[in-house]
Design a protein around this motif. Sequence first.
Motif, short mmCIF file in Angstrom:
data_model
loop_
_atom_site.label_atom_id
_atom_site.label_comp_id
_atom_site.label_asym_id
_atom_site.label_seq_id
_atom_site.Cartn_x
_atom_site.Cartn_y
_atom_site.Cartn_z
N LEU A 88 11.96 6.73 -9.27
CA LEU A 88 12.83 7.52 -10.14
C LEU A 88 14.02 8.13 -9.42
O LEU A 88 14.98 8.55 -10.04
N GLY A 89 13.97 8.19 -8.09
CA GLY A 89 15.05 8.79 -7.33
C GLY A 89 15.00 10.31 -7.33
O GLY A 89 15.98 10.98 -6.97
N ALA A 90 13.88 10.87 -7.76
CA ALA A 90 13.75 12.32 -7.83
C ALA A 90 13.48 12.94 -6.47
O ALA A 90 13.75 14.11 -6.24
N GLN A 91 12.91 12.15 -5.56
CA GLN A 91 12.60 12.65 -4.23
C GLN A 91 13.86 12.60 -3.36
O GLN A 91 14.45 11.53 -3.19
N LYS A 92 14.25 13.73 -2.82
CA LYS A 92 15.43 13.81 -1.97
C LYS A 92 14.99 13.67 -0.52
O LYS A 92 14.51 14.60 0.11
N LYS A 93 15.17 12.46 0.03
CA LYS A 93 14.78 12.20 1.41
C LYS A 93 16.00 12.27 2.32
O LYS A 93 17.09 11.80 1.96
N THR A 94 15.83 12.87 3.49
CA THR A 94 16.93 12.99 4.45
C THR A 94 16.47 12.54 5.82
O THR A 94 15.28 12.48 6.11
N LYS A 95 17.45 12.23 6.66
CA LYS A 95 17.19 11.87 8.06
C LYS A 95 18.09 12.73 8.93
O LYS A 95 19.30 12.83 8.68
N GLU A 96 17.51 13.35 9.96
CA GLU A 96 18.28 14.23 10.84
C GLU A 96 18.75 13.49 12.07
O GLU A 96 17.95 12.87 12.79
N ILE A 97 20.05 13.53 12.31
CA ILE A 97 20.66 12.94 13.51
C ILE A 97 21.57 13.99 14.13
O ILE A 97 22.48 14.50 13.47
N LEU A 98 21.32 14.33 15.38
CA LEU A 98 22.13 15.32 16.11
C LEU A 98 22.25 16.63 15.35
O LEU A 98 23.29 17.28 15.34
N GLY A 99 21.17 17.02 14.68
CA GLY A 99 21.15 18.29 13.97
C GLY A 99 21.78 18.26 12.59
O GLY A 99 21.80 19.28 11.90
N ASN A 145 0.81 -1.22 0.00
CA ASN A 145 0.00 0.00 0.00
C ASN A 145 0.85 1.27 0.00
O ASN A 145 0.31 2.37 -0.09
N LYS A 146 2.16 1.13 0.10
CA LYS A 146 3.04 2.29 0.17
C LYS A 146 3.62 2.59 -1.21
O LYS A 146 3.97 1.68 -1.96
N GLN A 147 3.69 3.88 -1.53
CA GLN A 147 4.27 4.31 -2.79
C GLN A 147 5.78 4.54 -2.60
O GLN A 147 6.19 5.45 -1.89
N TYR A 148 6.59 3.70 -3.22
CA TYR A 148 8.04 3.83 -3.12
C TYR A 148 8.58 4.66 -4.28
O TYR A 148 8.02 4.62 -5.39
N ASP A 149 9.63 5.38 -4.01
CA ASP A 149 10.26 6.22 -5.03
C ASP A 149 10.91 5.34 -6.09
O ASP A 149 11.78 4.52 -5.79
N CYS A 153 18.94 9.77 2.84
CA CYS A 153 18.33 8.52 3.33
C CYS A 153 17.54 7.86 2.21
O CYS A 153 16.85 8.54 1.43
N VAL A 154 17.65 6.55 2.11
CA VAL A 154 16.86 5.79 1.14
C VAL A 154 16.14 4.66 1.87
O VAL A 154 16.67 4.08 2.81
N ASP A 155 14.91 4.40 1.45
CA ASP A 155 14.12 3.29 1.98
C ASP A 155 14.20 2.12 1.00
O ASP A 155 13.89 2.28 -0.19
N ILE A 156 14.63 0.98 1.50
CA ILE A 156 14.71 -0.22 0.66
C ILE A 156 13.73 -1.25 1.19
O ILE A 156 13.91 -1.77 2.30
N PRO A 157 12.65 -1.53 0.45
CA PRO A 157 11.69 -2.54 0.90
C PRO A 157 12.23 -3.95 0.69
O PRO A 157 12.90 -4.23 -0.32
#
Length: 326
Positions: free
Chosen positions: A252-263, A246-250, A268-272
């Motif tokens: 094309l790689g056009a979406q720039k996803k990031t994860k914040e750690i200690l500022g 039910n989840k839409q995965y990227d 970040c990439v999600d791999i199902p």
Amino acid sequence: MKKFTVLELLSLELKEHNDLDLKCIAGRKGLARKIEVPNVNRPGLALSGFFESFAYNRIQIFGRGEHAYLKKLEKEKKSENIKKIFTFDIPCAIFTHNLMPTKDFLDAAEEAGCAVLQTSLPSANFTARILRVLNDIFAAREVVHGVLIEVFGIGVLLTGESGVGKSETALELIERGHRLVADDAVEIRCVGGNYLMGMGANKMLGHHMEIRGLGIINITHLFGVGSIRDEKRIELVVNLEIWDSNKQYDRLGAQKKTKEILGVRLPCVDIPIKPGRNIPILIETAAMNERLKQLGVHSSREFNEQVMRWLESENVRNIYFHNNSI
């Protein structure tokens, strides 16, 4: 703000380019004093009697210039400024070049209960080293659940729910020639406020991994010392998760996803995960793609630009042929 004592500074087990070569020569009662500021001060102005804005809460460094001035004060029998320095709650005094303080200085330090340390290093070299050590000690830290592994020179932090297969994936990557930094608990510290370094949270465990069905294995013994490293800069976060239809995965790689750690924000990439997917090779590809991005090569951006150029050229041709057919 983290606090540690002068005694802990003396007890640090530092190697090679970080070694401070410190020893206590006076004021041992002051070894319990706390160091609360990750910086140092050269007290030349204070020795001359100027105490406005005196950074007394920093480690005081005495080089050849300060030492020469101390000898001048001793010769002129002027010790008032020396005594006044020790009325401030300074953490400790450190003499470089193996310089020996004057008797007036040592007497004042003993009376005030302030530790006096000595190092053989030159002032500039010692200052650079101790600042590096202090910045490391006072750096913001966080322990996260995951696996840190070096893939093609890129520090990759594998995250995900317990049991999703992070350790098994890391084991396959090690088998393919990559290097393990930490398994299960990764201690991350922010260096300079702009990048993150990761290492094992528990040094007693060393480079061991827990593999369900096998138990604890020693990576160093199984794959050799070339398969491990003590710490690594984290440059990419890979989040492993069970495939959700039910989840839409990227795609094309056009979406720039990031994860914040200690500022600090990390790509970040999600791999199902689902049967039939080769997760290790996907992580290798993600690491190589991140390296390309660091070199200024963005595959998804180039693909989009090529598509736009093709669409524009196609529209031009259609307009041209349409106008000529009229």
